[in-house]
Design an enzyme around this catalytic site. Structure first.
Site, PDB file in Angstrom:
ATOM      1  N   GLU A  89       0.814  -1.204   0.000  1.00  0.00           N
ATOM      2  CA  GLU A  89       0.000   0.000   0.000  1.00  0.00           C
ATOM      3  C   GLU A  89       0.850   1.258   0.000  1.00  0.00           C
ATOM      4  O   GLU A  89       2.015   1.235   0.403  1.00  0.00           O
ATOM      5  CB  GLU A  89      -0.900   0.012   1.232  1.00  0.00           C
ATOM      6  CG  GLU A  89      -0.143   0.042   2.528  1.00  0.00           C
ATOM      7  CD  GLU A  89      -1.078  -0.079   3.720  1.00  0.00           C
ATOM      8  OE1 GLU A  89      -1.689   0.925   4.071  1.00  0.00           O
ATOM      9  OE2 GLU A  89      -1.199  -1.182   4.273  1.00  0.00           O
ATOM     10  N   CYS A 102       3.700   8.327   0.841  1.00  0.00           N
ATOM     11  CA  CYS A 102       4.359   7.432   1.782  1.00  0.00           C
ATOM     12  C   CYS A 102       4.386   6.049   1.135  1.00  0.00           C
ATOM     13  O   CYS A 102       3.334   5.465   0.893  1.00  0.00           O
ATOM     14  CB  CYS A 102       3.545   7.430   3.074  1.00  0.00           C
ATOM     15  SG  CYS A 102       4.135   6.283   4.298  1.00  0.00           S
ATOM     16  N   CYS A 109       6.951  -7.000   7.495  1.00  0.00           N
ATOM     17  CA  CYS A 109       8.093  -6.393   8.199  1.00  0.00           C
ATOM     18  C   CYS A 109       8.473  -7.291   9.367  1.00  0.00           C
ATOM     19  O   CYS A 109       7.608  -7.859  10.020  1.00  0.00           O
ATOM     20  CB  CYS A 109       7.694  -5.011   8.718  1.00  0.00           C
ATOM     21  SG  CYS A 109       9.014  -4.152   9.588  1.00  0.00           S
ATOM     22  N   CYS A 113       7.605  -4.138  15.988  1.00  0.00           N
ATOM     23  CA  CYS A 113       7.225  -3.084  16.934  1.00  0.00           C
ATOM     24  C   CYS A 113       5.803  -3.365  17.450  1.00  0.00           C
ATOM     25  O   CYS A 113       4.890  -3.656  16.671  1.00  0.00           O
ATOM     26  CB  CYS A 113       7.271  -1.718  16.266  1.00  0.00           C
ATOM     27  SG  CYS A 113       8.918  -1.288  15.672  1.00  0.00           S
ATOM     28  N   CYS A 116       2.605  -1.479  16.029  1.00  0.00           N
ATOM     29  CA  CYS A 116       2.495  -1.243  14.587  1.00  0.00           C
ATOM     30  C   CYS A 116       1.655  -2.304  13.893  1.00  0.00           C
ATOM     31  O   CYS A 116       1.940  -3.492  13.961  1.00  0.00           O
ATOM     32  CB  CYS A 116       3.884  -1.196  13.965  1.00  0.00           C
ATOM     33  SG  CYS A 116       3.867  -0.864  12.198  1.00  0.00           S
ATOM     34  N   SER A 211      12.590   6.385  13.929  1.00  0.00           N
ATOM     35  CA  SER A 211      11.425   6.092  14.764  1.00  0.00           C
ATOM     36  C   SER A 211      11.935   5.807  16.168  1.00  0.00           C
ATOM     37  O   SER A 211      12.475   4.740  16.431  1.00  0.00           O
ATOM     38  CB  SER A 211      10.676   4.869  14.219  1.00  0.00           C
ATOM     39  OG  SER A 211      10.080   5.195  12.992  1.00  0.00           O
ATOM     40  N   LEU A 212      11.783   6.777  17.040  1.00  0.00           N
ATOM     41  CA  LEU A 212      12.390   6.661  18.372  1.00  0.00           C
ATOM     42  C   LEU A 212      11.383   6.073  19.370  1.00  0.00           C
ATOM     43  O   LEU A 212      11.612   5.012  19.941  1.00  0.00           O
ATOM     44  CB  LEU A 212      12.883   8.043  18.820  1.00  0.00           C
ATOM     45  CG  LEU A 212      13.761   8.076  20.056  1.00  0.00           C
ATOM     46  CD1 LEU A 212      15.058   7.320  19.840  1.00  0.00           C
ATOM     47  CD2 LEU A 212      14.064   9.528  20.462  1.00  0.00           C
ATOM     48  N   CYS A 330      -0.649   4.295   8.264  1.00  0.00           N
ATOM     49  CA  CYS A 330       0.339   3.332   8.728  1.00  0.00           C
ATOM     50  C   CYS A 330      -0.137   1.886   8.823  1.00  0.00           C
ATOM     51  O   CYS A 330      -0.317   1.345   9.900  1.00  0.00           O
ATOM     52  CB  CYS A 330       0.859   3.754  10.092  1.00  0.00           C
ATOM     53  SG  CYS A 330       1.416   5.442  10.127  1.00  0.00           S
TER      54      CYS A 330
HETATM   55  N1  SAH Z   1      10.376   0.716   9.663  1.00  0.00           N
HETATM   56  C1  SAH Z   1      10.570   2.112   9.416  1.00  0.00           C
HETATM   57  C2  SAH Z   1       9.648   2.616   8.359  1.00  0.00           C
HETATM   58  C3  SAH Z   1       8.192   2.549   8.704  1.00  0.00           C
HETATM   59  S1  SAH Z   1       7.815   4.096   9.290  1.00  0.00           S
HETATM   60  C4  SAH Z   1      10.466   2.859  10.708  1.00  0.00           C
HETATM   61  O1  SAH Z   1      10.121   2.266  11.715  1.00  0.00           O
HETATM   62  O2  SAH Z   1      10.793   4.027  10.745  1.00  0.00           O
HETATM   63  C5  SAH Z   1       6.260   3.983   9.905  1.00  0.00           C
HETATM   64  C6  SAH Z   1       6.085   5.020  10.968  1.00  0.00           C
HETATM   65  O3  SAH Z   1       4.738   4.940  11.411  1.00  0.00           O
HETATM   66  C7  SAH Z   1       6.960   4.720  12.158  1.00  0.00           C
HETATM   67  O4  SAH Z   1       7.410   5.861  12.787  1.00  0.00           O
HETATM   68  C8  SAH Z   1       5.992   3.927  12.995  1.00  0.00           C
HETATM   69  O5  SAH Z   1       6.424   3.866  14.268  1.00  0.00           O
HETATM   70  C9  SAH Z   1       4.722   4.704  12.781  1.00  0.00           C
HETATM   71  N2  SAH Z   1       3.487   3.970  13.121  1.00  0.00           N
HETATM   72  C10 SAH Z   1       3.278   2.659  13.112  1.00  0.00           C
HETATM   73  N3  SAH Z   1       2.036   2.346  13.523  1.00  0.00           N
HETATM   74  C11 SAH Z   1       1.431   3.526  13.796  1.00  0.00           C
HETATM   75  C12 SAH Z   1       0.127   3.870  14.250  1.00  0.00           C
HETATM   76  N4  SAH Z   1      -0.811   2.952  14.501  1.00  0.00           N
HETATM   77  N5  SAH Z   1      -0.141   5.166  14.425  1.00  0.00           N
HETATM   78  C13 SAH Z   1       0.777   6.124  14.155  1.00  0.00           C
HETATM   79  N6  SAH Z   1       2.013   5.844  13.729  1.00  0.00           N
HETATM   80  C14 SAH Z   1       2.346   4.564  13.547  1.00  0.00           C
END
Ligand code: SAH
Length: 337
Positions: A89, A102, A109, A113, A116, A211-212, A330
């Site tokens: 997507e 995006c 993946c 996390c 996610c 992504s911290l 996301c």
């Molecule tokens: N793997 C990479 C690229 C994916 S980025 C990374 O982690 O940076 C996707 C971003 O969306 C990340 O910052 C992730 O933490 C965030 N994300 C994931 N699920 C989410 C949600 N339900 N609501 C808001 N942000 C989310």
């Protein structure tokens, strides 16, 4: 058969030289494909018929299929089917400064996390560069407008698919092609240190986002397993090195999860962690999903967190929300289809 959208200009030049053609033909082919958006080699009429024939026999063109499009408030979401039936997507957002997309970088993946949705499907495979390039071409064709900004923040961990993602960046950045400026491209990683180390040596001005999501190892390891392999101390060291080598500012993404990482204590820890670093923090209101228990922090608390960072001189923004209305945020998209 290799897909033509998988080749950088340099690779196309090398191929042409290898078959006894002049290298400038590569620019003509790029022009036909990316500037004129021709969808077959036969339409590129400023190259010889023989060459067109050779291209037909050597390369394929469009290979991913647009399956579903949904529109919401300033946001479109797209579901694509790949040649092998896998689905990915992308999310398109209309801002006042331009149009950003995006894109996904993997099918599934492996980063795991906890919050996610995208990561609930384990990695099936990496995307090839052309599969990401075609996401852009098909969406531009749909909206009849140019995309101005690209974030590699969809499904997947880009630095777990380093070569293909960097190839994708070279292709869309090329001024003979789609020509998206490197400062308008951002790669987001959950903190894969070897990827960051390689990335700091690349030329170009592509942005890095991290992504911290937590300011301490204890908490970060709880919600992001990658932190066990690459803990914060090492991550912050490599980020400082990245900044000193590239002179670029880093973005830290921080999802606000109710009663998990959103208290005053975490805000102050974050200030301490980031003090003196050339960065800014993007606070992200969490998009709740049915399958995952985390809740979104209340708005007043997000604002309080924001104030603490700001009053301690940390550049901070709160992410404008898109997509909630169409489940576009996301990874929620594929989950329902
Ligand atoms: N793997 C990479 C690229 C994916 S980025 C990374 O982690 O940076 C996707 C971003 O969306 C990340 O910052 C992730 O933490 C965030 N994300 C994931 N699920 C989410 C949600 N339900 N609501 C808001 N942000 C989310």
């Amino acid at each position: 058969m290799r897909n033509i959208y998988d080749l950088t200009l340099k690779e196309l030049e090398d191929y042409l030289i290898s078959i006894g053609e002049k290298s400038f033909r590569a620019s003509q082919i790029y022009d036909g494909l990316y500037k004129k958006r021709l969808s077959s080699f036969d339409e590129i009429t400023n190259i010889s018929k023989e060459l067109r024939q050779k291209l037909n026999n050597t390369f394929s063109l469009y290979k991913i299929k647009l399956l579903i499009k949904q529109t919401g408030d300033n946001v479109n979401k797209y579901l694509f089917e790949l040649e092998d039936g896998n689905k990915i997507e992308s999310v398109l957002m209309f801002h006042d400064y331009g149009i950003s997309i995006c894109v996904s970088s993997q099918v599934g993946c492996n980063m795991g996390c906890a919050f996610c949705e995208s990561g609930r499907l384990k990695k099936v495979r990496n995307l090839l560069a052309y599969e990401i390039v075609e996401q852009i071409l098909l969406i531009e064709e749909d909206i009849k407008k140019r995309i101005t900004h690209v974030v590699v923040m969809g499904i997947g961990e880009p630095f777990d698919n380093y070569d293909n993602v960097l190839r994708f960046v070279r292709i869309i950045n090329c001024n003979k092609g789609i020509d998206i400026g490197s400062r308008h491209i951002t790669i987001s990683t959950c903190g894969v240190i070897p990827g960051i180390k390689k990335f700091m040596k690349e030329d170009g001005q592509v942005n890095l986002a991290i992504s911290l999501h937590a300011p301490s190892d204890e908490l970060r390891s709880e919600i992001m397993p990658i932190n066990k392999a690459y803990p914060l101390k090492e991550l912050m060291e490599v980020i400082k090195e990245y900044i000193s080598i590239t002179n670029r500012r880093v973005t830290f993404e921080y999802i606000m999860l109710e009663d998990v990482n959103d208290s005053e204590k975490e805000a102050l820890e974050l200030v301490k962690l980031l003090r003196g670093i050339n960065c800014y923090v993007n606070l992200i209101p969490y998009n709740e999903t049915e399958n995952i228990q985390f809740k979104r922090t209340k708005e007043w608390k997000i604002l309080k967190f924001y104030d603490i960072l700001k009053s301690n001189k940390i550049n901070t923004t709160i992410r404008k929300e898109f997509g909630g209305s169409v489940d576009a945020a996301c990874g929620q998209l594929r989950a329902n289809n």
